[in-house]
Design a protein around this motif. Structure first.
Motif, PDB file in Angstrom:
ATOM      1  N   VAL A  67       4.449  -1.121  10.269  1.00  0.00           N
ATOM      2  CA  VAL A  67       5.017  -0.632   9.009  1.00  0.00           C
ATOM      3  C   VAL A  67       4.541   0.794   8.748  1.00  0.00           C
ATOM      4  O   VAL A  67       5.308   1.666   8.330  1.00  0.00           O
ATOM      5  N   MET A  68       3.259   1.043   9.016  1.00  0.00           N
ATOM      6  CA  MET A  68       2.697   2.377   8.780  1.00  0.00           C
ATOM      7  C   MET A  68       3.393   3.438   9.645  1.00  0.00           C
ATOM      8  O   MET A  68       3.730   4.520   9.168  1.00  0.00           O
ATOM      9  N   VAL A  69       3.596   3.106  10.931  1.00  0.00           N
ATOM     10  CA  VAL A  69       4.239   4.052  11.840  1.00  0.00           C
ATOM     11  C   VAL A  69       5.672   4.331  11.386  1.00  0.00           C
ATOM     12  O   VAL A  69       6.123   5.482  11.355  1.00  0.00           O
ATOM     13  N   LEU A  70       6.344   3.265  10.989  1.00  0.00           N
ATOM     14  CA  LEU A  70       7.733   3.415  10.561  1.00  0.00           C
ATOM     15  C   LEU A  70       7.821   4.273   9.297  1.00  0.00           C
ATOM     16  O   LEU A  70       8.660   5.186   9.200  1.00  0.00           O
ATOM     17  N   ALA A  71       6.938   4.012   8.347  1.00  0.00           N
ATOM     18  CA  ALA A  71       6.944   4.775   7.095  1.00  0.00           C
ATOM     19  C   ALA A  71       6.652   6.253   7.388  1.00  0.00           C
ATOM     20  O   ALA A  71       7.306   7.151   6.848  1.00  0.00           O
ATOM     21  N   TYR A  72       5.703   6.468   8.289  1.00  0.00           N
ATOM     22  CA  TYR A  72       5.370   7.841   8.681  1.00  0.00           C
ATOM     23  C   TYR A  72       6.589   8.515   9.300  1.00  0.00           C
ATOM     24  O   TYR A  72       6.923   9.670   8.963  1.00  0.00           O
ATOM     25  N   ALA A  73       7.260   7.785  10.184  1.00  0.00           N
ATOM     26  CA  ALA A  73       8.399   8.373  10.893  1.00  0.00           C
ATOM     27  C   ALA A  73       9.521   8.729   9.926  1.00  0.00           C
ATOM     28  O   ALA A  73      10.124   9.799  10.028  1.00  0.00           O
ATOM     29  N   ILE A  74       9.793   7.845   8.975  1.00  0.00           N
ATOM     30  CA  ILE A  74      10.878   8.124   8.029  1.00  0.00           C
ATOM     31  C   ILE A  74      10.509   9.327   7.165  1.00  0.00           C
ATOM     32  O   ILE A  74      11.316  10.230   6.925  1.00  0.00           O
ATOM     33  N   ASN A  75       9.244   9.364   6.733  1.00  0.00           N
ATOM     34  CA  ASN A  75       8.783  10.501   5.934  1.00  0.00           C
ATOM     35  C   ASN A  75       8.877  11.811   6.699  1.00  0.00           C
ATOM     36  O   ASN A  75       9.346  12.820   6.169  1.00  0.00           O
ATOM     37  N   THR A  76       8.415  11.757   7.962  1.00  0.00           N
ATOM     38  CA  THR A  76       8.410  12.969   8.767  1.00  0.00           C
ATOM     39  C   THR A  76       9.829  13.431   9.049  1.00  0.00           C
ATOM     40  O   THR A  76      10.132  14.621   9.004  1.00  0.00           O
ATOM     41  N   ALA A  77      10.689  12.466   9.366  1.00  0.00           N
ATOM     42  CA  ALA A  77      12.074  12.807   9.676  1.00  0.00           C
ATOM     43  C   ALA A  77      12.782  13.337   8.435  1.00  0.00           C
ATOM     44  O   ALA A  77      13.738  14.089   8.536  1.00  0.00           O
ATOM     45  N   GLY A  78      12.299  12.904   7.273  1.00  0.00           N
ATOM     46  CA  GLY A  78      12.930  13.334   6.037  1.00  0.00           C
ATOM     47  C   GLY A  78      14.243  12.634   5.770  1.00  0.00           C
ATOM     48  O   GLY A  78      14.961  12.983   4.848  1.00  0.00           O
ATOM     49  N   SER A  79      14.562  11.634   6.629  1.00  0.00           N
ATOM     50  CA  SER A  79      15.803  10.899   6.386  1.00  0.00           C
ATOM     51  C   SER A  79      15.702   9.534   7.056  1.00  0.00           C
ATOM     52  O   SER A  79      14.744   9.263   7.771  1.00  0.00           O
ATOM     53  N   THR A  80      16.676   8.691   6.810  1.00  0.00           N
ATOM     54  CA  THR A  80      16.670   7.375   7.419  1.00  0.00           C
ATOM     55  C   THR A  80      17.626   7.329   8.610  1.00  0.00           C
ATOM     56  O   THR A  80      18.002   6.267   9.069  1.00  0.00           O
TER      57      THR A  80
ATOM     58  N   ILE B 293       0.831  -1.205   0.000  1.00  0.00           N
ATOM     59  CA  ILE B 293       0.000   0.000   0.000  1.00  0.00           C
ATOM     60  C   ILE B 293       0.869   1.259   0.000  1.00  0.00           C
ATOM     61  O   ILE B 293       0.632   2.206  -0.750  1.00  0.00           O
ATOM     62  N   ILE B 294       1.916   1.226   0.846  1.00  0.00           N
ATOM     63  CA  ILE B 294       2.794   2.400   0.917  1.00  0.00           C
ATOM     64  C   ILE B 294       3.463   2.658  -0.427  1.00  0.00           C
ATOM     65  O   ILE B 294       3.515   3.798  -0.898  1.00  0.00           O
ATOM     66  N   ASN B 295       3.927   1.593  -1.069  1.00  0.00           N
ATOM     67  CA  ASN B 295       4.599   1.770  -2.354  1.00  0.00           C
ATOM     68  C   ASN B 295       3.631   2.252  -3.434  1.00  0.00           C
ATOM     69  O   ASN B 295       4.004   3.009  -4.321  1.00  0.00           O
ATOM     70  N   GLU B 296       2.378   1.811  -3.327  1.00  0.00           N
ATOM     71  CA  GLU B 296       1.377   2.301  -4.280  1.00  0.00           C
ATOM     72  C   GLU B 296       1.098   3.782  -4.074  1.00  0.00           C
ATOM     73  O   GLU B 296       0.713   4.479  -4.996  1.00  0.00           O
ATOM     74  N   ARG B 297       1.288   4.197  -2.821  1.00  0.00           N
ATOM     75  CA  ARG B 297       1.029   5.603  -2.519  1.00  0.00           C
ATOM     76  C   ARG B 297       2.270   6.454  -2.702  1.00  0.00           C
ATOM     77  O   ARG B 297       2.327   7.581  -2.236  1.00  0.00           O
ATOM     78  N   GLY B 298       3.275   5.947  -3.326  1.00  0.00           N
ATOM     79  CA  GLY B 298       4.432   6.766  -3.646  1.00  0.00           C
ATOM     80  C   GLY B 298       5.681   6.450  -2.851  1.00  0.00           C
ATOM     81  O   GLY B 298       6.687   7.130  -2.977  1.00  0.00           O
ATOM     82  N   GLY B 299       5.592   5.402  -1.997  1.00  0.00           N
ATOM     83  CA  GLY B 299       6.783   4.980  -1.267  1.00  0.00           C
ATOM     84  C   GLY B 299       7.116   5.901  -0.111  1.00  0.00           C
ATOM     85  O   GLY B 299       6.288   6.681   0.345  1.00  0.00           O
ATOM     86  N   VAL B 300       8.343   5.786   0.361  1.00  0.00           N
ATOM     87  CA  VAL B 300       8.807   6.589   1.485  1.00  0.00           C
ATOM     88  C   VAL B 300       9.958   7.465   0.997  1.00  0.00           C
ATOM     89  O   VAL B 300      10.897   6.951   0.389  1.00  0.00           O
ATOM     90  N   LEU B 301       9.846   8.762   1.219  1.00  0.00           N
ATOM     91  CA  LEU B 301      10.847   9.720   0.718  1.00  0.00           C
ATOM     92  C   LEU B 301      11.038   9.545  -0.783  1.00  0.00           C
ATOM     93  O   LEU B 301      12.145   9.712  -1.302  1.00  0.00           O
ATOM     94  N   GLY B 302       9.948   9.140  -1.463  1.00  0.00           N
ATOM     95  CA  GLY B 302      10.032   8.933  -2.906  1.00  0.00           C
ATOM     96  C   GLY B 302      10.725   7.645  -3.318  1.00  0.00           C
ATOM     97  O   GLY B 302      10.842   7.347  -4.499  1.00  0.00           O
ATOM     98  N   ARG B 303      11.196   6.890  -2.314  1.00  0.00           N
ATOM     99  CA  ARG B 303      11.886   5.635  -2.621  1.00  0.00           C
ATOM    100  C   ARG B 303      10.985   4.464  -2.221  1.00  0.00           C
ATOM    101  O   ARG B 303      10.164   4.593  -1.330  1.00  0.00           O
ATOM    102  N   PRO B 304      11.134   3.313  -2.887  1.00  0.00           N
ATOM    103  CA  PRO B 304      10.296   2.184  -2.502  1.00  0.00           C
ATOM    104  C   PRO B 304      10.719   1.606  -1.141  1.00  0.00           C
ATOM    105  O   PRO B 304      11.895   1.673  -0.774  1.00  0.00           O
ATOM    106  N   LEU B 305       9.748   1.077  -0.417  1.00  0.00           N
ATOM    107  CA  LEU B 305      10.022   0.437   0.866  1.00  0.00           C
ATOM    108  C   LEU B 305      10.227  -1.043   0.607  1.00  0.00           C
ATOM    109  O   LEU B 305       9.505  -1.637  -0.190  1.00  0.00           O
ATOM    110  N   GLU B 306      11.212  -1.654   1.280  1.00  0.00           N
ATOM    111  CA  GLU B 306      11.437  -3.082   1.065  1.00  0.00           C
ATOM    112  C   GLU B 306      11.496  -3.808   2.402  1.00  0.00           C
ATOM    113  O   GLU B 306      12.164  -3.364   3.333  1.00  0.00           O
TER     114      GLU B 306
END
Lengths: 432, 289
Positions: A359-372, A106-119
């Motif tokens: 997974v959702m929380v983690l994706a949100y956190a990475i997006n919000t942080a703007g970095s890994t 779902i996350i990847n369909e919505r554009g991934g995280v920071l524009g990159r795919p999540l694996e």
């Protein structure tokens, strides 16, 4: 005779090697082709409806793109995931894995995280602590994941947590609810509700919502059951419940009849019983067989469609406390329940919802942080407010001890399905 | 009151132990092999039973099919493995047996066989009535288990005492070489023995599956060692001993749990009983020197 024997032994060895070789990765089903009808992107408004204690700021959303999300590109962001897809806990582990894979999709369909795919980098831990710690090392050193999710039980999660803590990699425990896990250190967060808190809510349910007094407690003899019972007893004392019987039983017990006789003789008005869905199904059906008709209160361990299937008509009227409200109209809950059933051909459960949320929380956190960067991820999770993008109910906020604070629901089995019975939103009660 | 109810529950628990242990003790009697993979036969029986039941919806057909398939499965295990190991040291077939048990359990967990999930076996009491008295009660499921066990034990008893086959097993259990020297077709006789013993294990699997309304790939874990405790307790190779030991064990487990609670997990109680027993009667209850 000699040659035949050695031939046989060699054949056995080869066979076992072949079996071992294909063991870990065999389980995940390839997601069925699914028209990408993601109805998720209107999550932002939904947040306003919850009566969260601090409705100060609207959730910082995972920039839900309105139309045609740009396909993620570039180097994938790797997150580690381990769960037991073999062994006694295989059902829960499979459900957790499939849900996490669904979330990634779902996350990847919505554009991934920071524009990159999540694996998702996945390993099977068979619910064994030693295997989990080996997996943790592998995820850190070999796979170089940016964060990890434990889709396993408390034992295995407790073993892995210190390794991630030491390496400075954030880890989220999906549904392992033993208190020690988050006490490991500042890198370790929990998605599910802490066991003692859920036990406390169980006592509130019995005493305040159902107005019953005399309780028989039946505890599964492991981390999970004991911490739940501790919370229950502590709150029971506060609100004046009378505990007329307390018993422990081992994991995997199938014969509850002797205990049921004792409960009948004890004069209890209600049974609070901890356990997983298979023990619970045996307990409940045997109790009804033996003519024990008082209410049975369970907790999230029962929360699986399998419980209802195995217990049959005896499941009717059983009430549980859990994180997943199947009657919820929240978009993410609906999306998760529907897509899970469409993809895997079976109904989702609480364990799955927690892994999905992780997974959702983690994706949100990475997006919000703007970095890994690990510290930035940890900071983003600790500052999360009224996060709605999860299946199991809004995350109000995290305590400094990295425990989630949010409403807890109780569900009753009616007509062969879980339905909302009562929602506990009193912050003092649901806060760990 | 409660005592009688506990006794009746223990009796049913004992029935499920008896069927499992009876097959194992028969196999041991003739082959002197500790057949751990017997527990896989039990699981396969339950699995075939639940599949057949969901297909035809009739418990009795499901039971028959499950017993036939598990019987054949048992014979296959014998012919493919033990047959080649008969004259090797005792530990060799034992190790092979452990290996097979682990392998079958893992195989059964694969998604194309039983998968990870438990399956419901909603056969209920198969149309039999429940028995309720003032003092104790049997649910329909318990009546079913009791009846099936009694019928199967009666059949086994008749085969053992009234047929040539039964006599050949008795001869083989005393001395395999002598038996074949006096003209008994040892291979056929052992295969038939495996068939019957495995069919009993399959029946046990089906009954336990119905009783607990669940069938799953690892359900043989517990019986794999508990059946052993029972046959050692009863005296290796002695069928009446296995029955007696099953009863004793079931009663001890039920009453300990009902009166003191789970001081120990109930399954370790079995080991405790075994150790005590071996201290005083190393040959088991009805074992012979």
């Amino acid at each position: 005779m000699k040659s035949k024997l050695s031939f046989l032994l060699i054949a056995l060895v080869i066979l076992s090697l072949v079996l071992a070789g294909c063991a870990p990765q065999a389980t995940p089903t390839a997601p069925a082709e699914q028209p990408a009808q993601t109805e998720a992107p209107q999550v932002t408004e939904a947040a306003a409806e919850t009566e969260a204690p601090q409705p100060t700021e609207a959730p910082m959303e995972t920039e839900a793109p309105a139309e045609e999300p740009a396909a993620p590109s570039g180097e994938p962001i790797k997150i580690g995931f381990f769960s037991p897809t073999t062994g006694f806990a295989a059902a829960d582990g499979t459900s957790a894995l499939q849900s996490a894979q669904l979330a990634v999709k779902i996350i990847n369909e919505r554009g991934g995280v920071l524009g990159r795919p999540l694996e998702l980098v996945y390993y099977d831990d068979a619910a064994k602590p030693d295997q989990a710690s080996a997996i943790a090392r592998k995820l850190i050193e070999q796979d170089k994941v940016v964060a990890a999710i434990s889709g396993s039980y408390s034992g295995a999660t407790r073993a892995a947590a210190p390794i991630f803590q030491e390496a400075g990699i954030p880890m989220l425990s999906a549904y392992a609810i033993h208190p020690e896990i988050t006490k490991t250190g500042n890198m370790i967060f929990r998605i599910g509700t802490l066991a003692t808190t859920q036990g406390r809510v169980g006592a509130e349910l019995v005493g305040k919502v159902m107005n019953l007094k005399k309780v028989a407690i039946l505890t599964i003899d492991n981390d999970f059951g004991i911490s739940l019972t501790d919370g229950f007893k502590q709150h029971a004392a506060e609100i004046g419940l009378e505990i007329v019987l307390e018993e422990k039983y081992p994991l995997g017990e199938t014969e509850f009849r002797p205990i049921i006789g004792k409960i009948k003789a004890s004069g209890a008005e209600v049974v609070y019983a901890t356990g997983y869905y298979n023990e619970a199904a045996n307990l409940v059906s045997q109790a009804r067989d033996e003519g024990l008709e008082i209410p049975i209160i369970g907790q999230e361990g029962y929360d699986s469609p399998k419980f209802i299937e195995l217990a049959g008509p005896a499941a009717e009227g059983v009430i549980i406390t859990t994180d997943l409200n199947r009657d919820s109209e929240r978009p993410m809950t609906r999306l998760f329940l529907e897509q899970y059933e469409a993809t895997y051909g079976e109904k989702a459960d609480m364990v799955g919802a927690s892994a999905f949320d992780a997974v959702m929380v983690l994706a949100y956190a990475i997006n919000t942080a703007g970095s890994t960067d690990p510290q930035a991820i940890v900071k983003a999770i600790s500052e999360l407010k009224n996060f709605e993008d999860v299946a199991s109910g809004p995350f109000w906020y995290y305590t400094p001890e990295r425990e989630v604070v949010r409403p807890i629901s109780s569900q009753i089995v009616r007509d062969g399905a879980f339905h909302l019975y009562h929602e506990f939103t009193d912050e003092a009660l649901v806060k760990p | 009151m409660l005592v009688l109810q506990n006794l009746s529950n223990a009796l049913i628990l004992a029935c499920t132990y008896i069927l499992m242990a009876a097959g194992l003790t028969m196999v041991y009697g003739v082959l002197k092999v500790l057949h751990i993979a017997h527990a896989s036969v039990y699981t396969v029986g339950a699995f075939v039973g639940v599949l057949t039941f969901s297909w035809v919806g009739n418990f009795w057909i499901a039971l028959t099919v499950a017993m036939l398939v598990s019987g054949v499965f048992g014979v296959l295990i014998y012919r493919s493995t033990y047959f080649y190991l008969l004259n090797s040291p005792r530990t060799v077939p034992l190790i092979a047996s452990v290996g097979m048990f682990v392998m079958f359990t893992d195989l059964l967990q694969k998604p194309f066989l039983m998968g990870a999930y438990q399956r419901a076996f909603p056969a209920g009491g198969a149309g039999l009535p429940a028995i309720k008295t003032a003092l104790f009660s049997f649910t329909a499921k318990q009546v079913l288990i009791l009846i099936v066990t009694v019928i199967l034990l009666a059949i086994v008893y008749l085969i053992l005492t009234r047929t040539k086959l039964g006599l050949s097993w008795q001869a083989a259990s005393m001395d395999r070489e002598m038996a074949s020297a006096v003209g008994i077709n040892l291979n056929q006789s052992i295969a038939a023995n495996f068939f019957l013993g495995s069919a009993l294990a399959g029946a046990a699997g089906v009954l336990v599956g119905v009783y607990n309304n669940s069938v799953f790939a690892t359900m043989g874990d517990l019986p794999s060692y508990k059946a052993f405790i029972i046959i050692v307790l009863g005296g290796m190779g002695s069928l009446p001993g296995a029955i007696l030991a099953s009863l004793i064990l079931a009663i001890v487990e039920n009453f300990l749990v009902a009166s003191i609670g789970y001081v120990l997990p109930r399954d370790s109680i079995a080991f405790l009983v075994l150790i005590l027993m071996l201290m005083f009667r190393p040959n088991g209850l009805l074992g012979r020197e």
